[in-house]
Design an enzyme around this catalytic site. Structure first.
Site, PDB file in Angstrom:
ATOM      1  N   HIS A 354      22.957  -6.088   9.553  1.00 27.38           N
ATOM      2  CA  HIS A 354      22.447  -6.933   9.658  1.00 27.38           C
ATOM      3  C   HIS A 354      21.525  -6.171  10.771  1.00 27.38           C
ATOM      4  CE1 HIS A 354      21.241  -7.539   5.653  1.00 27.38           C
ATOM      5  NE2 HIS A 354      22.641  -7.518   5.000  1.00 27.38           N
ATOM      6  N   LYS A 545       7.010 -12.560  10.895  1.00 24.65           N
ATOM      7  CA  LYS A 545       8.331 -13.265  11.361  1.00 24.65           C
ATOM      8  C   LYS A 545       8.994 -13.819  12.522  1.00 24.65           C
ATOM      9  CE  LYS A 545       7.494  -8.514  12.673  1.00 24.65           C
ATOM     10  NZ  LYS A 545       8.187  -7.718  11.792  1.00 24.65           N
ATOM     11  N   ARG A 546      10.363 -14.202  11.960  1.00 25.28           N
ATOM     12  CA  ARG A 546      10.608 -15.145  12.780  1.00 25.28           C
ATOM     13  C   ARG A 546      10.075 -14.923  14.678  1.00 25.28           C
ATOM     14  NH1 ARG A 546      15.151 -18.924  11.192  1.00 25.28           N
ATOM     15  NH2 ARG A 546      15.258 -18.795  13.895  1.00 25.28           N
ATOM     16  N   LYS A 551      11.905  -9.196  18.983  1.00 23.79           N
ATOM     17  CA  LYS A 551      10.122  -8.906  18.022  1.00 23.79           C
ATOM     18  C   LYS A 551       8.829  -8.373  18.545  1.00 23.79           C
ATOM     19  CE  LYS A 551      12.573 -11.391  14.218  1.00 23.79           C
ATOM     20  NZ  LYS A 551      13.121  -9.948  13.409  1.00 23.79           N
ATOM     21  N   THR A 653      11.569  -5.670   6.321  1.00 21.54           N
ATOM     22  CA  THR A 653      11.281  -6.292   5.373  1.00 21.54           C
ATOM     23  C   THR A 653       9.598  -6.459   5.620  1.00 21.54           C
ATOM     24  OG1 THR A 653      11.609  -7.826   5.176  1.00 21.54           O
ATOM     25  CG2 THR A 653      13.217  -6.512   4.042  1.00 21.54           C
ATOM     26  N   LYS A 657       6.425  -4.970   2.615  1.00 21.35           N
ATOM     27  CA  LYS A 657       5.256  -5.719   1.710  1.00 21.35           C
ATOM     28  C   LYS A 657       4.330  -6.089   2.489  1.00 21.35           C
ATOM     29  CE  LYS A 657       9.289  -9.194   2.128  1.00 21.35           C
ATOM     30  NZ  LYS A 657      10.139 -10.218   2.538  1.00 21.35           N
TER      31      LYS A 657
HETATM   32  C1  26V Z   1      19.448 -11.456  15.265  1.00 22.51           C
HETATM   33  C2  26V Z   1      19.760 -11.817  16.279  1.00 22.51           C
HETATM   34  C3  26V Z   1      18.806 -11.439  17.703  1.00 22.51           C
HETATM   35  C4  26V Z   1      19.843 -12.101  19.178  1.00 22.51           C
HETATM   36  C5  26V Z   1      20.691 -13.189  19.358  1.00 22.51           C
HETATM   37  C6  26V Z   1      20.807 -13.807  18.029  1.00 22.51           C
HETATM   38  C7  26V Z   1      20.268 -12.940  16.976  1.00 22.51           C
HETATM   39  C8  26V Z   1      21.115 -13.970  15.443  1.00 22.51           C
HETATM   40  C9  26V Z   1      20.887 -12.725  13.917  1.00 22.51           C
HETATM   41  C10 26V Z   1      19.728 -12.005  14.050  1.00 22.51           C
HETATM   42  C11 26V Z   1      19.538 -11.156  13.029  1.00 22.51           C
HETATM   43  C12 26V Z   1      20.688 -11.536  12.253  1.00 22.51           C
HETATM   44  C13 26V Z   1      21.142 -10.756  10.823  1.00 22.51           C
HETATM   45  C14 26V Z   1      19.117 -10.738  10.039  1.00 22.51           C
HETATM   46  O1  26V Z   1      18.617 -11.800   9.355  1.00 22.51           O
HETATM   47  N1  26V Z   1      18.935  -9.482  10.073  1.00 22.51           N
HETATM   48  C15 26V Z   1      17.555  -9.082   9.744  1.00 22.51           C
HETATM   49  O2  26V Z   1      18.044  -8.641   8.438  1.00 22.51           O
HETATM   50  C16 26V Z   1      16.997  -7.767   7.648  1.00 22.51           C
HETATM   51  C17 26V Z   1      17.509  -7.412   6.004  1.00 22.51           C
HETATM   52  O3  26V Z   1      18.192  -6.095   6.169  1.00 22.51           O
HETATM   53  C18 26V Z   1      16.336  -6.527   8.548  1.00 22.51           C
HETATM   54  O4  26V Z   1      14.829  -6.635   7.138  1.00 22.51           O
HETATM   55  C19 26V Z   1      15.630  -7.020   9.627  1.00 22.51           C
HETATM   56  O5  26V Z   1      15.721  -5.736  10.358  1.00 22.51           O
HETATM   57  C20 26V Z   1      16.750  -7.554  10.555  1.00 22.51           C
HETATM   58  O6  26V Z   1      16.744  -8.268  11.532  1.00 22.51           O
END
Ligand code: 26V
Length: 810
Positions: A354, A545-546, A551, A653, A657
């Protein structure tokens, strides 16, 4: 009247009253809204229970092939409205509540969100469960029953403050505790090898107790199961201490065990030093594996045919230890030899990645795994050895190749790379949008793709149209029912037929009226939670979003400030009124993200109270973004901000929506935005900024943000205003560091490089919005193009191409 005498077929008002009296314990005449919510939920619960029993019996009788979806996160939100809709009880429940002078939507608002997830990944898992149930796939989601989910966000003086989210404090009507389903999960100790027999002499253990949530399918009696594990101290553990009379110490010992399922970890802080998180991962994986193996052995004589009857999916690397756990079970407990066990394993697992962000890729210190899971560490070493021996035959002499592939990162403190374990242990690995999947095989998994090109594939994300259209936007849902019939709920491709309505003035009029009503509702919500009055006639510009640097919420703020300055400079120009709406949580340890939230508030305070601006521009931040808040925001949006640096957002996502609810996207060529553009056509989306190859090229050549600052006077004025404290006069240096990180600090996410293109594209947005009929046509065209982004389509692809599972016949 009592509940047992009130059959499931009795009129809903009667059933609600019976539950008030017998389950909740109040007189129907004096029930509070919360009592009514509980009683209505009980009515649905009884039906869900019936469907669950029916589905399980069918699947057992047919020895169905099942999907097991392992996920640390499930962002379920509220259950009541969705359950009633799936059970065809909405009208009856509404009638029942009318008798108590209440509206169903108000009563539903009394349910707390089940926020057992951080963001996109967790919500995707929830949409997937809805689709698995709806498609009738024999399926289980497995996760953790966190006592505290995602923190509740409050804003004090512009600062994010986090509060515990005790979603279970009043109990939940939706869970079914399965007292008989309890497994032991072991930790620590050492491993003894004797005469080819391996024994794990563990030194700690905890019980995992199952709590089921029944996930109803729509248009089917079938349901799926979300089985969540709670950690409980084993019965015998604290008795000794307790008997010795030391009650407080006994309670402490109990907590030591039970803390494993206490709290969801924020996903955007590094895993360093978080032993508890590793224990959580193993805890839920070990319990789930025992459960699925029990089920298999109840239907089959041995595990030889396990791969034919279960497909185990890893939602990101969090459950990756499951690969080593299955090997341990097969080899140590069921006497499989290594090669046979490994072949079975490889046929069983599949894995979704992801994110490409290097900081987000999970690794664990070898020493920690050694200490917590000593047998698994041995197994990982053996997997690695066999794998690297094979890879060495593929490219003899290429030691760098092997170093890059290794499951162990040897640079610095030795760490296990969970993504590598997941790839090696799975037969299929997928990304979540076309671009992301393409980047995976050219970047982080390039070496693996050289070895196994056919292992990698794409499964573009989707969202459930039941929650994100039918439930969140009843106005639009009704118009679609009138125009297309009701089939779109289960076949979202039906939306294509709206294309012929684009030029239909009557349809457009209704469509616009619905959007306006949704904006009024959102404006009321904004007033209620922020105290800011916004005009529903202004363009609602939404980024929810987060909060994360990649982002680029900050790029959005730069645009807001430039607009503010431009309005002040030219107050009589025909400005298109805009309300810019933000929502999102920052990880509690993520200082830059928190500073961005504060900046949004400071800029908002200045602009919203500047009498020269009025309705021409407003800026608001809605606190505590989550599933339920999103259900109010999505239908009221005009413009969807999807502005991540190209190549960084795996899919998104929220973008789906928002477009599904008739918002136009302003976005970069990133994640699923690209596929949205393909579906809606270039003229109906605003794409700007550098594309992924250009981002790479620019970084290679050397990026000089200072140049943009010096060359673009408008940008300079914006950055100076923020940096010099124009929005923080009480503390003029507050945003100096933030601005310096862009101008002097490398601007890692290229905000300044994309700024001019972004602002110019925002002007095109204004131009279109000032032609309401044209805007409306394009919004309709967006809805019409969203069929492919149903999670039913996504899950259909997973089921066919990765899991090879099918619904069982009725
Ligand atoms: C991203 C980052 C960025 C750097 C710092 C630490 C960190 C930690 C977690 C994440 C994202 C983790 C995985 C996640 O939630 N991915 C999201 O998954 C969604 C469903 O597939 C997708 O739509 C999003 O684009 C994606 O960010």
């Amino acid at each position: 009247m009592n509940v047992s005498a009130t059959p499931l077929s009795a009129p809903l008002p009667e059933q609600i009253n019976a539950h008030l009296l017998h389950t909740i314990g109040v007189a129907p005449g004096s029930a509070s809204p919360s009592d009514l919510m509980q009683a209505t939920a009980q009515v649905a619960r009884a039906q869900l229970s019936k469907r669950w029993v029916y589905t399980q019996a069918k699947e057992k009788a047919q020895k169905a092939r099942r999907v097991v979806y392992l996920s640390m996160e499930f962002l379920m939100g509220r259950t009541l409205s969705n359950a009633l809709a799936a059970l065809n009880l909405t009208e009856g429940a509404a009638a029942g509540l009318t008798q108590h002078a209440q509206r169903l939507e108000d009563i539903a608002g009394h349910e707390p969100d089940a926020a057992l997830g951080n963001g996109g990944l967790g919500r995707l898992a929830a949409c997937f469960l809805d689709s698995m149930a709806t498609l009738g796939l024999p399926s289980f989601g497995y996760g953790i029953r966190y006592e505290y989910g995602m923190f509740a966000q409050d804003i004090q003086d512009g600062n994010q403050v986090e509060y515990p989210d005790s979603w279970l404090k009043d109990g939940t009507p939706w869970e079914f505790p399965r007292a008989d389903l309890t497994y032991t999960v072991r930790f620590g100790g050492s491993v003894v090898h004797l005469d080819g027999q391996v024994t794990w002499k563990h030194d700690g253990e905890v019980a995992a107790k199952a709590y089921d949530m029944v996930v109803p399918g729509h248009g089917t009696e079938k349901v799926s199961t979300l089985r969540l594990w709670k950690a409980v101290a084993p019965d015998h553990i604290d008795l000794g201490v307790f008997n010795a009379g030391d009650y407080a110490r006994a309670a402490f010992a109990k907590n030591e065990y039970e803390n494993i399922s206490w709290v969801l970890y924020p996903n955007d802080s590094t895993p360093a030093g978080r032993e508890l998180r590793l224990k959580q991962e193993y805890f839920f994986v070990a319990a789930s594996m025992q459960d699925l193996i029990c089920r298999h052995l109840a239907e089959h004589p041995s595990l030889d045919n396990l791969a034919e009857h279960v497909a185990i999916h890893l939602n990101d690397t969090h459950p990756a230890i499951g690969v080593a756990e299955l090997m341990r079970i097969l080899c140590d407990e069921h006497a499989f030899d290594w090669d046979r066990a490994w072949a079975l394993c490889g046929k069983t697992f599949s894995y979704t990645n992801h994110t490409l962000m290097p900081e987000a890729l999970e690794t664990w210190p070898l020493s920690l795994i050694q200490q917590v899971l000593p047998r698994h560490m041995e197994i990982i070493f053996r997997i690695n050895k066999e794998f690297l021996d094979m890879a060495a035959r593929f490219r003899p002499g290429d030691h760098d190749f092997l170093k890059r592939l290794s499951l162990i990162d040897e640079t610095g403190e030795r760490r296990v790379r969970m993504a590598h374990l997941s790839v090696v242990g799975s037969h299929q690995v997928n990304g979540v949008s076309a671009l992301h999947s393409e980047l995976l095989v050219h970047t982080i998994f390039a070496d693996f793709a050289a070895l196994w090109p056919k292992r990698f594939t794409n499964m573009t994300n989707g969202v459930t149209p039941r929650r994100w259209l039918a439930q969140a936007n009843p106005g639009l849902a009704t118009l679609l029912d009138e125009t297309l019939g009701k089939a779109w709920r289960l076949d979202l491709d039906q939306l294509k037929r709206l294309e012929s309505c684009q030029g239909d003035a009557a349809f457009a009029g209704k469509f616009m009226a619905i959007k306006r009503a949704n904006k009024v509702r959102l404006a009321d919500f904004i007033a209620q939670v922020t105290g800011v009055q916004v005009s529903p006639d202004s363009l609602f510009d939404v980024q929810v979003k987060r909060i994360h640097e990649y982002k680029r919420q900050l790029l959005n703020v730069l645009h807001v400030v430039s607009r503010y300055q431009a309005i002040l400079a030219n107050p009589d120009a025909p400005w298109v009124p805009r309300t810019v709406i933000f929502a999102g949580k920052a990880a509690s340890s993520y200082q830059v993200a928190k500073s961005i939230i504060r900046l949004i508030h400071d800029v908002g305070l200045t602009i919203n109270n500047d009498p020269r601006i009025g309705d021409k521009l407003k800026l608001v931040f809605l606190p505590n973004y989550g599933v339920s808040v999103a259900e109010v925001i999505m239908p009221g949006a005009d413009l969807s901000e999807q502005i991540s640096t190209a190549g960084t957002e795996a899919s998104g996502t929220g973008n789906m929506k928002l477009a599904l609810n008739g918002a136009l996207t302003i976005g970069t060529d990133d994640g699923a935005n690209i596929e949205i553009r393909q579906q809606v056509g270039d003229d109906n989306i605003f794409i700007f900024g550098l594309k992924t190859p250009e981002v790479r090229q620019l970084r290679l050549e050397g990026y000089h943000p200072l140049q943009h600052y010096q060359d673009n006077p408008e940008l300079k004025a914006v950055l100076d205003a923020i940096g010099d404290g124009q929005f923080s006069p009480d503390d003029p240096e507050r945003y100096r560091a933030l601005v310096n990180s862009l101008v002097w600090g490398g601007d890692h996410y290229l905000l300044l490089a994309d700024y001019a293109s972004y602002v110019a594209t925002q002007a095109k947005v204004d131009a279109l919005y000032s032609q309401p009929d044209l805007w409306c046509q394009r919004a309709i065209r967006n809805v019409a193009g969203m069929g492919v982004f149903s999670s039913d389509r996504t899950i259909g692809q997973y089921a066919r191409d990765i899991w090879r599972v099918a619904p069982i016949p009725d």
